[in-house]
Design an enzyme around this catalytic site. Structure first.
Site, short mmCIF file in Angstrom:
data_model
loop_
_atom_site.label_atom_id
_atom_site.label_comp_id
_atom_site.label_asym_id
_atom_site.label_seq_id
_atom_site.Cartn_x
_atom_site.Cartn_y
_atom_site.Cartn_z
N GLY A 37 47.28 10.48 1.59
CA GLY A 37 46.02 11.14 1.22
C GLY A 37 45.78 11.08 -0.27
O GLY A 37 46.59 10.58 -1.04
N SER A 76 49.28 13.00 9.50
CA SER A 76 50.03 11.85 10.06
C SER A 76 49.47 10.59 9.43
O SER A 76 48.25 10.45 9.31
CB SER A 76 49.84 11.73 11.57
OG SER A 76 50.37 10.49 12.02
N LYS A 92 58.49 11.65 12.40
CA LYS A 92 58.82 13.05 12.08
C LYS A 92 57.58 13.94 12.04
O LYS A 92 57.62 15.08 12.50
CB LYS A 92 59.57 13.12 10.74
CG LYS A 92 61.04 12.73 10.89
CD LYS A 92 61.72 12.57 9.55
CE LYS A 92 62.25 13.86 9.01
NZ LYS A 92 63.06 13.66 7.79
N TYR A 146 54.15 5.16 16.05
CA TYR A 146 52.92 5.96 16.00
C TYR A 146 52.54 6.43 17.41
O TYR A 146 52.33 7.62 17.65
CB TYR A 146 51.80 5.11 15.39
CG TYR A 146 50.48 5.81 15.22
CD1 TYR A 146 50.34 6.88 14.34
CD2 TYR A 146 49.35 5.40 15.93
CE1 TYR A 146 49.11 7.50 14.17
CE2 TYR A 146 48.12 6.01 15.76
CZ TYR A 146 48.01 7.07 14.88
OH TYR A 146 46.79 7.69 14.70
N LYS A 150 52.66 10.34 18.89
CA LYS A 150 51.47 11.04 19.38
C LYS A 150 51.63 11.45 20.84
O LYS A 150 51.13 12.49 21.26
CB LYS A 150 50.24 10.15 19.20
CG LYS A 150 49.87 9.90 17.74
CD LYS A 150 49.42 11.18 17.05
CE LYS A 150 48.88 10.91 15.66
NZ LYS A 150 48.42 12.11 14.98
N TYR A 160 54.05 24.04 25.07
CA TYR A 160 53.79 25.35 24.45
C TYR A 160 52.66 26.08 25.17
O TYR A 160 52.68 27.30 25.31
CB TYR A 160 53.45 25.18 22.96
CG TYR A 160 54.65 25.36 22.06
CD1 TYR A 160 55.65 24.38 22.00
CD2 TYR A 160 54.81 26.51 21.28
CE1 TYR A 160 56.76 24.54 21.18
CE2 TYR A 160 55.91 26.66 20.46
CZ TYR A 160 56.88 25.68 20.41
OH TYR A 160 57.98 25.86 19.61
N ARG A 187 42.72 -0.85 8.40
CA ARG A 187 41.71 -0.50 9.40
C ARG A 187 40.50 -1.41 9.22
O ARG A 187 40.13 -1.76 8.10
CB ARG A 187 41.36 0.98 9.28
CG ARG A 187 42.59 1.82 9.65
CD ARG A 187 42.25 3.24 9.86
NE ARG A 187 42.66 4.08 8.77
CZ ARG A 187 42.73 5.39 8.87
NH1 ARG A 187 42.42 5.99 9.98
NH2 ARG A 187 43.11 6.11 7.83
N1 LIG Z 1 40.81 7.71 11.48
C1 LIG Z 1 40.91 7.37 12.76
O1 LIG Z 1 40.18 6.49 13.22
C2 LIG Z 1 41.91 8.06 13.65
C3 LIG Z 1 42.02 7.60 14.97
C4 LIG Z 1 42.93 8.25 15.82
C5 LIG Z 1 43.66 9.32 15.36
N2 LIG Z 1 43.54 9.75 14.08
C6 LIG Z 1 44.37 10.87 13.65
O2 LIG Z 1 43.68 11.70 12.74
C7 LIG Z 1 44.58 12.19 11.74
C8 LIG Z 1 44.06 11.87 10.36
O3 LIG Z 1 43.90 10.46 10.22
P1 LIG Z 1 43.18 9.84 8.93
O4 LIG Z 1 42.46 8.65 9.40
O5 LIG Z 1 42.43 10.89 8.22
O6 LIG Z 1 44.45 9.36 8.08
P2 LIG Z 1 44.78 9.61 6.53
O7 LIG Z 1 46.00 8.80 6.23
O8 LIG Z 1 43.57 9.40 5.71
O9 LIG Z 1 45.13 11.16 6.50
C9 LIG Z 1 46.34 11.68 6.94
C10 LIG Z 1 46.78 12.75 5.96
O10 LIG Z 1 48.00 13.35 6.42
C11 LIG Z 1 48.85 13.55 5.29
N3 LIG Z 1 50.24 13.62 5.76
C12 LIG Z 1 50.98 12.66 6.37
N4 LIG Z 1 52.22 13.11 6.63
C13 LIG Z 1 52.26 14.41 6.21
C14 LIG Z 1 53.27 15.42 6.22
N5 LIG Z 1 54.50 15.19 6.70
N6 LIG Z 1 52.97 16.64 5.70
C15 LIG Z 1 51.73 16.89 5.19
N7 LIG Z 1 50.75 15.96 5.15
C16 LIG Z 1 51.00 14.74 5.65
C17 LIG Z 1 48.56 12.35 4.41
O11 LIG Z 1 48.97 12.52 3.07
C18 LIG Z 1 47.05 12.20 4.57
O12 LIG Z 1 46.35 12.96 3.61
C19 LIG Z 1 45.95 11.58 12.04
O13 LIG Z 1 46.72 12.51 12.77
C20 LIG Z 1 45.60 10.38 12.91
O14 LIG Z 1 46.66 10.04 13.78
C21 LIG Z 1 42.69 9.12 13.21
#
Ligand SMILES: NC(=O)c1ccc[n+]([C@@H]2O[C@H](COP(=O)([O-])OP(=O)(O)OC[C@H]3O[C@@H](n4cnc5c(N)ncnc54)[C@H](O)[C@@H]3O)[C@@H](O)[C@H]2O)c1
Length: 325
Positions: A37, A76, A92, A146, A150, A160, A187
């Protein structure tokens, strides 16, 4: 005021969710370890009295003082380039991180919504994918870190819910695009736009016949918002069912950006899904939700966003060094 914890707050989806819940008048606690992030995504919220940021890794014990009404667990790595670089951290955050947040939800009596993904369907044998389909995932392939994280997240969330009566929601997010994405995280939308902006050829993996569907960020946020406040506890697909092949999509980006470059082809990565399209019947029926923004409209907004960035800002969107984290 209702208080919500949003993990992954400095990421693409998390930062847009922070904006939405601030706009709705919530007290928002954003949490992120900044591994993928960027604080710039939420720095505009720092002056607000109803926003606070915790720089914290959710795989470690998570503490938030006072009451908490809702948790959105979005932390994540989410793009193939990211999770292939940090596979163990990805496993993790989906497992230990989810466990910690479920524990926090139980302690606080909060409702928790976890961010799952269309990747739980793997390389699907059912098309379009509905929520009843169990998926076709290779647990030991590179992408398994990944997909299986999930799948575990969904499993422990339901445990839960059933065992402790926890108030849970699961969203299965399909490819979403919008402002604040990074240009080189693997992406499709930002990758093509980055290449067009740099005057490079657009790279298609395989022959480009694989299909994808892209959901604009505002539509995605609306779907998540409605799911959180619904009574529905089984997983719900949120995505745009309007499908395109990657080859056609590359041509759309060439037309939109006016780039003089061409499409080049590279070998397909292992376990890359051949088709991806959400069945959104449940979202329509249960949430009264369907996407509103047409692809041409959404892509133009995002391309204009990238074009509006200064060269320094664009450069920052390119670089990611995990080695120091
Ligand atoms: N963007 C998509 O199209 C998409 C599709 C399916 C699922 N998702 C899910 O949505 C969520 C966000 O995705 P995104 O696209 O915004 O990705 P992103 O990488 O922009 O954001 C993920 C954020 O999680 C933070 N992070 C990762 N591990 C961490 C930890 N251990 N502790 C605290 N923060 C942590 C990162 O620093 C980052 O800011 C994810 O869970 C992803 O699996 C996104």
């Amino acid at each position: 005021m209702k208080k919500i914890l949003i993990t992954g707050a400095a990421g693409f989806l998390g930062s847009h969710l922070c904006d939405r819940f601030i706009a709705e008048g919530f007290d928002v606690v954003g949490m992120d370890n900044l591994i993928t992030g960027d604080l710039n995504n939420i720095s505009h919220l720092f002056p607000l009295s109803n926003f606070e940021f915790h720089h914290h890794d959710v795989t470690k014990f998570v503490h938030v003082s006072g009451k908490l009404d809702y948790i959105l667990h979005f932390a994540s790595p989410a793009s193939p380039i990211d999770y292939l670089k940090i596979p163990i951290k990805t496993l993790k955050v989906g497992s230990l991180g989810t466990l910690n947040l479920l524990g926090l939800a139980k302690e606080k009596g909060a409702r928790i919504l976890v961010a799952s993904t269309s990747e739980v369907y793997g390389d699907p044998l059912v098309h379009p994918q509905n929520e009843e389909y169990f998926g076709n995932v290779n647990p030991i392939g590179p992408r398994g870190v990944y997909d299986e994280a999930k799948r575990f997240m969904e499993s422990i969330t339901m445990a839960y819910h059933r065992h402790h009566g926890l108030d849970t929601r699961i969203v299965r997010i399909f490819n979403t695009y919008g402002s604040r994405m990074r240009l080189n995280d693997g992406r499709v939308v930002p990758a093509f736009m980055g290449q067009a902006l740099r005057g490079e050829d657009l790279t298609v993996f395989g022959d480009g016949s694989q299909s994808r569907s892209f959901c604009y960020i505002d539509d995605q946020v609306e779907g998540i918002y409605r799911l959180l406040f619904s009574d529905y506890t089984d997983p719900v697909n949120i995505g745009n069912p309007h499908e395109t092949t990657i080859k056609e999509f590359a041509e759309e980006i060439i037309a939109l950006t006016g780039t003089k470059q061409k499409v080049i082809y590279k070998p397909l990565p292992q376990d890359d899904p051949t088709q991806r399209q959400p069945d959104i019947t449940k979202a329509k029926e249960i949430l009264g939700w369907e996407p509103k923004v047409h692809r041409a409209e959404g892509l133009k907004i995002v391309y204009d966003y990238f074009k509006s960035l200064s060269p320094e800002e664009l450069q920052k969107k390119e670089h990611r060094d995990f080695s120091t984290k």
